[in-house]
Design an enzyme around this catalytic site. Sequence first.
Site, PDB file in Angstrom:
ATOM      1  N   LYS A  44    -134.540-112.678  12.114  1.00 33.55           N
ATOM      2  CA  LYS A  44    -133.523-111.621  11.336  1.00 33.55           C
ATOM      3  C   LYS A  44    -132.145-112.619  12.528  1.00 33.55           C
ATOM      4  O   LYS A  44    -132.144-113.408  13.237  1.00 33.55           O
ATOM      5  CB  LYS A  44    -133.348-110.581  12.774  1.00 33.55           C
ATOM      6  CG  LYS A  44    -133.991-109.396  11.219  1.00 33.55           C
ATOM      7  CD  LYS A  44    -134.156-107.814  11.670  1.00 33.55           C
ATOM      8  CE  LYS A  44    -134.374-106.733  11.734  1.00 33.55           C
ATOM      9  NZ  LYS A  44    -133.579-105.636  12.052  1.00 33.55           N
ATOM     10  N   ARG A  46    -134.550 -90.100  13.203  1.00 34.23           N
ATOM     11  CA  ARG A  46    -133.026 -89.577  13.073  1.00 34.23           C
ATOM     12  C   ARG A  46    -133.114 -88.324  11.618  1.00 34.23           C
ATOM     13  O   ARG A  46    -131.992 -87.857  11.326  1.00 34.23           O
ATOM     14  CB  ARG A  46    -131.908 -90.886  13.007  1.00 34.23           C
ATOM     15  CG  ARG A  46    -131.312 -91.328  13.733  1.00 34.23           C
ATOM     16  CD  ARG A  46    -130.325 -92.459  13.250  1.00 34.23           C
ATOM     17  NE  ARG A  46    -131.909 -93.580  12.477  1.00 34.23           N
ATOM     18  CZ  ARG A  46    -131.760 -94.420  12.042  1.00 34.23           C
ATOM     19  NH1 ARG A  46    -129.964 -95.334  12.070  1.00 34.23           N
ATOM     20  NH2 ARG A  46    -131.851 -95.181  11.497  1.00 34.23           N
ATOM     21  N   HIS A  72    -129.452 -94.645  21.178  1.00 32.96           N
ATOM     22  CA  HIS A  72    -130.267 -95.109  21.395  1.00 32.96           C
ATOM     23  C   HIS A  72    -130.239 -94.507  22.729  1.00 32.96           C
ATOM     24  O   HIS A  72    -131.033 -94.301  23.358  1.00 32.96           O
ATOM     25  CB  HIS A  72    -129.998 -96.601  21.185  1.00 32.96           C
ATOM     26  CG  HIS A  72    -130.860 -97.803  20.004  1.00 32.96           C
ATOM     27  ND1 HIS A  72    -129.411 -98.431  20.010  1.00 32.96           N
ATOM     28  CD2 HIS A  72    -131.668 -97.878  19.553  1.00 32.96           C
ATOM     29  CE1 HIS A  72    -129.984 -98.989  18.071  1.00 32.96           C
ATOM     30  NE2 HIS A  72    -131.094 -97.741  18.404  1.00 32.96           N
ATOM     31  N   SER A 102    -127.202 -98.920  14.131  1.00 34.92           N
ATOM     32  CA  SER A 102    -126.414-100.350  15.237  1.00 34.92           C
ATOM     33  C   SER A 102    -125.159-100.729  13.218  1.00 34.92           C
ATOM     34  O   SER A 102    -124.467-101.487  13.698  1.00 34.92           O
ATOM     35  CB  SER A 102    -127.274-101.127  15.065  1.00 34.92           C
ATOM     36  OG  SER A 102    -127.372-100.869  16.271  1.00 34.92           O
TER      37      SER A 102
HETATM   38  O1  PNS Z   1    -134.700-101.390  15.763  1.00 33.01           O
HETATM   39  P1  PNS Z   1    -135.471-101.493  15.040  1.00 33.01           P
HETATM   40  O2  PNS Z   1    -135.346-102.476  14.328  1.00 33.01           O
HETATM   41  O3  PNS Z   1    -135.736-100.181  13.700  1.00 33.01           O
HETATM   42  O4  PNS Z   1    -137.696-101.904  16.211  1.00 33.01           O
HETATM   43  C1  PNS Z   1    -138.209-102.242  15.115  1.00 33.01           C
HETATM   44  C2  PNS Z   1    -139.558-102.529  15.893  1.00 33.01           C
HETATM   45  C3  PNS Z   1    -138.976-103.446  17.433  1.00 33.01           C
HETATM   46  C4  PNS Z   1    -140.022-101.602  16.814  1.00 33.01           C
HETATM   47  C5  PNS Z   1    -140.831-103.025  15.108  1.00 33.01           C
HETATM   48  O5  PNS Z   1    -139.916-103.941  14.305  1.00 33.01           O
HETATM   49  C6  PNS Z   1    -141.736-103.651  15.770  1.00 33.01           C
HETATM   50  O6  PNS Z   1    -142.387-103.096  16.954  1.00 33.01           O
HETATM   51  N1  PNS Z   1    -141.427-105.190  15.596  1.00 33.01           N
HETATM   52  C7  PNS Z   1    -142.811-106.199  16.257  1.00 33.01           C
HETATM   53  C8  PNS Z   1    -143.216-106.962  15.140  1.00 33.01           C
HETATM   54  C9  PNS Z   1    -144.445-105.614  15.102  1.00 33.01           C
HETATM   55  O7  PNS Z   1    -145.167-105.413  16.565  1.00 33.01           O
HETATM   56  N2  PNS Z   1    -144.980-105.029  13.772  1.00 33.01           N
HETATM   57  C10 PNS Z   1    -146.020-104.676  13.826  1.00 33.01           C
HETATM   58  C11 PNS Z   1    -146.014-103.124  12.925  1.00 33.01           C
HETATM   59  S1  PNS Z   1    -145.960-103.104  11.448  1.00 33.01           S
END
Ligand code: PNS
Length: 165
Positions: free
Chosen positions: A41, A90, A17, A129
């Site tokens: 979560k 990645r 990150h 992570s």
């Molecule tokens: O680090 P991560 O868990 O891979 O991040 C995922 C993230 C936070 C980018 C994604 O889950 C997100 O933007 N969640 C917020 C909810 C949202 O907007 N969902 C719509 C997309 S399908």
Amino acid sequence: MKRAVYPGSFDPVTYGHLDVIRRASEIFDVLIVSVLNNQGKTPLFSVEERVNILKKATEDIPNVQVDSFSGLLINYAAENNLHVAVRGLRAITDFEYELQIAQTNRKLSGGKLDTMFLTTSLEYAYLSSSSVKEIASFGGDISQCVPDFVADMIYQKYNVQKVQH
Ligand code: PNS
């Protein structure tokens, strides 16, 4: 002024990150790293802890700000007048998931939120992570994965000592 948001769980932030943060901070005038407060979560670190970790880990990059958000990214972006989301890729396995989210966000925002991908530097491509947490929970060495102060905090959470070889 070009601003972008780098959203994520960051539970906790890894060198992968941090590599994306550093490179994105060179492309944009301001980069807002925003921690998702995901009620669904059970994270190892609270949102407040993750924000503080990120602040400390990025304190040497002046144009990085750290924030948190709940709910949909498109709503957070609209409220903060942000039109670009940054994400790291990645490997090909990330691509399908990321493509779907990026396209959903673009559609749902009426074209107002675009996603820009940075390919993670090869030396960090294996990092996640989740694997860092699993290794640390057994006292394994995570010094190549996260800054030292983060490693200490993870071992403390699991109440383990780093296994010395
Ligand atoms: O680090 P991560 O868990 O891979 O991040 C995922 C993230 C936070 C980018 C994604 O889950 C997100 O933007 N969640 C917020 C909810 C949202 O907007 N969902 C719509 C997309 S399908």
